[in-house]
Write an enzyme that holds these catalytic residues in place. Sequence first.
Site, PDB file in Angstrom:
ATOM      1  N   ASN A  65       6.275  -7.032  -5.056  1.00  0.00           N
ATOM      2  CA  ASN A  65       6.488  -6.225  -4.764  1.00  0.00           C
ATOM      3  C   ASN A  65       7.636  -5.923  -3.507  1.00  0.00           C
ATOM      4  O   ASN A  65       7.756  -6.998  -2.749  1.00  0.00           O
ATOM      5  CB  ASN A  65       5.112  -5.298  -4.416  1.00  0.00           C
ATOM      6  CG  ASN A  65       5.496  -3.893  -3.435  1.00  0.00           C
ATOM      7  OD1 ASN A  65       6.551  -3.452  -2.873  1.00  0.00           O
ATOM      8  ND2 ASN A  65       4.724  -3.127  -4.242  1.00  0.00           N
ATOM      9  N   HIS A  68       9.036  -4.372   1.047  1.00  0.00           N
ATOM     10  CA  HIS A  68       8.679  -5.031   2.412  1.00  0.00           C
ATOM     11  C   HIS A  68      10.082  -5.787   2.696  1.00  0.00           C
ATOM     12  O   HIS A  68       9.796  -5.985   4.391  1.00  0.00           O
ATOM     13  CB  HIS A  68       7.528  -5.820   3.556  1.00  0.00           C
ATOM     14  CG  HIS A  68       6.251  -4.776   2.851  1.00  0.00           C
ATOM     15  ND1 HIS A  68       5.758  -3.395   3.872  1.00  0.00           N
ATOM     16  CD2 HIS A  68       5.335  -4.423   2.260  1.00  0.00           C
ATOM     17  CE1 HIS A  68       5.334  -3.376   3.749  1.00  0.00           C
ATOM     18  NE2 HIS A  68       4.972  -3.973   2.671  1.00  0.00           N
ATOM     19  N   HIS A 101       7.618   0.791  -4.452  1.00  0.00           N
ATOM     20  CA  HIS A 101       7.011   2.357  -4.197  1.00  0.00           C
ATOM     21  C   HIS A 101       7.569   3.141  -3.104  1.00  0.00           C
ATOM     22  O   HIS A 101       8.150   2.744  -2.437  1.00  0.00           O
ATOM     23  CB  HIS A 101       5.817   1.771  -3.174  1.00  0.00           C
ATOM     24  CG  HIS A 101       4.997   2.986  -3.062  1.00  0.00           C
ATOM     25  ND1 HIS A 101       3.933   2.594  -2.050  1.00  0.00           N
ATOM     26  CD2 HIS A 101       4.897   4.192  -3.050  1.00  0.00           C
ATOM     27  CE1 HIS A 101       3.459   3.900  -1.940  1.00  0.00           C
ATOM     28  NE2 HIS A 101       3.804   5.219  -2.721  1.00  0.00           N
ATOM     29  N   ARG A 103       7.935   5.676  -1.337  1.00  0.00           N
ATOM     30  CA  ARG A 103       6.929   6.820  -0.339  1.00  0.00           C
ATOM     31  C   ARG A 103       7.582   8.653  -0.124  1.00  0.00           C
ATOM     32  O   ARG A 103       9.265   8.279   0.214  1.00  0.00           O
ATOM     33  CB  ARG A 103       6.892   6.449   1.002  1.00  0.00           C
ATOM     34  CG  ARG A 103       5.351   5.414   0.365  1.00  0.00           C
ATOM     35  CD  ARG A 103       4.834   4.802   1.977  1.00  0.00           C
ATOM     36  NE  ARG A 103       4.089   3.761   1.568  1.00  0.00           N
ATOM     37  CZ  ARG A 103       2.395   4.225   1.498  1.00  0.00           C
ATOM     38  NH1 ARG A 103       2.224   5.815   2.400  1.00  0.00           N
ATOM     39  NH2 ARG A 103       1.744   3.624   1.782  1.00  0.00           N
ATOM     40  N   ARG A 107       9.681   5.530   3.957  1.00  0.00           N
ATOM     41  CA  ARG A 107      10.172   4.246   4.638  1.00  0.00           C
ATOM     42  C   ARG A 107      10.525   3.328   4.879  1.00  0.00           C
ATOM     43  O   ARG A 107      10.677   2.075   5.299  1.00  0.00           O
ATOM     44  CB  ARG A 107       8.484   4.598   5.532  1.00  0.00           C
ATOM     45  CG  ARG A 107       7.024   3.773   4.472  1.00  0.00           C
ATOM     46  CD  ARG A 107       5.737   3.689   4.979  1.00  0.00           C
ATOM     47  NE  ARG A 107       5.536   4.342   5.061  1.00  0.00           N
ATOM     48  CZ  ARG A 107       4.056   4.820   5.553  1.00  0.00           C
ATOM     49  NH1 ARG A 107       3.974   4.248   5.990  1.00  0.00           N
ATOM     50  NH2 ARG A 107       4.168   6.099   6.241  1.00  0.00           N
ATOM     51  N   GLU A 128       5.129   2.658  -8.263  1.00  0.00           N
ATOM     52  CA  GLU A 128       4.583   3.443  -7.921  1.00  0.00           C
ATOM     53  C   GLU A 128       5.201   4.636  -6.967  1.00  0.00           C
ATOM     54  O   GLU A 128       6.349   4.783  -6.252  1.00  0.00           O
ATOM     55  CB  GLU A 128       4.162   2.080  -6.461  1.00  0.00           C
ATOM     56  CG  GLU A 128       3.756   1.465  -6.774  1.00  0.00           C
ATOM     57  CD  GLU A 128       3.133   0.689  -5.967  1.00  0.00           C
ATOM     58  OE1 GLU A 128       2.953   0.698  -4.693  1.00  0.00           O
ATOM     59  OE2 GLU A 128       1.891  -0.674  -5.946  1.00  0.00           O
ATOM     60  N   THR A 159      -1.505   1.505   2.142  1.00  0.00           N
ATOM     61  CA  THR A 159      -2.125   2.358   1.016  1.00  0.00           C
ATOM     62  C   THR A 159      -3.736   1.408   1.289  1.00  0.00           C
ATOM     63  O   THR A 159      -3.590   0.687   1.683  1.00  0.00           O
ATOM     64  CB  THR A 159      -2.148   1.759  -0.825  1.00  0.00           C
ATOM     65  OG1 THR A 159      -0.362   2.663  -0.775  1.00  0.00           O
ATOM     66  CG2 THR A 159      -2.838   2.910  -1.526  1.00  0.00           C
ATOM     67  N   GLU A 209      -4.999  -0.521 -12.362  1.00  0.00           N
ATOM     68  CA  GLU A 209      -5.088  -1.055 -11.100  1.00  0.00           C
ATOM     69  C   GLU A 209      -6.468  -1.725 -10.042  1.00  0.00           C
ATOM     70  O   GLU A 209      -5.851  -0.537  -8.909  1.00  0.00           O
ATOM     71  CB  GLU A 209      -3.351  -1.902 -10.539  1.00  0.00           C
ATOM     72  CG  GLU A 209      -2.929  -2.648  -9.470  1.00  0.00           C
ATOM     73  CD  GLU A 209      -2.197  -2.334  -8.902  1.00  0.00           C
ATOM     74  OE1 GLU A 209      -1.591  -3.391  -7.917  1.00  0.00           O
ATOM     75  OE2 GLU A 209      -0.867  -2.132  -9.544  1.00  0.00           O
ATOM     76  N   HIS A 252      -2.710  -5.506  -3.891  1.00  0.00           N
ATOM     77  CA  HIS A 252      -3.435  -5.914  -3.064  1.00  0.00           C
ATOM     78  C   HIS A 252      -4.313  -6.687  -1.918  1.00  0.00           C
ATOM     79  O   HIS A 252      -4.599  -6.910  -1.960  1.00  0.00           O
ATOM     80  CB  HIS A 252      -4.076  -3.992  -2.224  1.00  0.00           C
ATOM     81  CG  HIS A 252      -3.706  -3.690  -0.938  1.00  0.00           C
ATOM     82  ND1 HIS A 252      -2.797  -2.849  -0.922  1.00  0.00           N
ATOM     83  CD2 HIS A 252      -4.283  -3.918  -0.033  1.00  0.00           C
ATOM     84  CE1 HIS A 252      -2.064  -2.696   0.445  1.00  0.00           C
ATOM     85  NE2 HIS A 252      -3.162  -2.272   0.916  1.00  0.00           N
TER      86      HIS A 252
END
Length: 307
Positions: A65, A68, A101, A103, A107, A128, A159, A209, A252
């Site tokens: 992922n 970040h 992801h 959003r 963000r 995502e 999340t 998931e 996660h």
Amino acid sequence: MNASILLGYTEAIRRRLHGFGCWSQPTYGFRGTPPSAIVYAVPEFIWGMSVTIGPAMPPLRLGVNVDHVATIRNARFGHYPDPVRAAKLAIAAGADSITAHLREDRRHIRDDDIARLKAEISKPINFEMAATDEMVAIALKTGPHAACLVPERREERTTEGGLDVAGQHNMLASVVARLVDAGIRVSVFIAAEPRQIESAARVRAPVIEIHTGPWCDALGEGRRDAAEAEWRRIRDGATLARGLGLEVHAGHGLNYASAETIAALPEIVELNIGHFLVGEAIFEGLADVVKVMRAAMDRGRAKARQA
């Protein structure tokens, strides 16, 4: 060569290529030592968690992922660091897919990031998304390999829980159908609860998931009883889901040690990991930490096969 021998042979080659490393604090090493040359200590109580091993275990995929990387970029409202570049580095280091992801509040990942990932990377994209009309439209326009439906609240930092599939059956069944009809593999991000897993099957999502956050939090805080209880939920949930014909992923909060441990569950065929890898990359470099994660997962799978 039968399938089980071939898988074991492939696993051995992969482990040799990516070196050996595991988790958290190195048992020995020094500044500048590449992660693949460091030996890590895995707490015994993690490996003490019981796992039932079947006669054959499928390969385990790693999804990286890159959200970040975009978080760091957006701190200066600029173009650096580039999450697409990070995705390419992760793929070169052994990632099987890239998760991003988008959003509602943008963000971290932006619309242009999704478009560029689709156009520029050589591995599948796992998109995502919240189950909203806006995100469904973007998914249908972009055509990613996969879409993972997640809960989303503007107030949350990340999340915070699994999707309530049971409570949103009709809406989610419609979203799943639209995405599946477009040739997109759909997963739902849920807690390892029988009600949610059974509901995922009822809305015809082909993949779940499992939300591993509570287990990882308990491990990190040394709450052994809670960690064991969460582990049982994950293990039993994965077994239930596979029995219902669902493909099982997990993610996660995973780090080297928890990824190595969960790799021993034969029902799980994909782990999606981001925050930990980006954090470790600050100190060791993204390519190296992806290789260490890949090695940890492979080692967990191999230990399970030998059990």
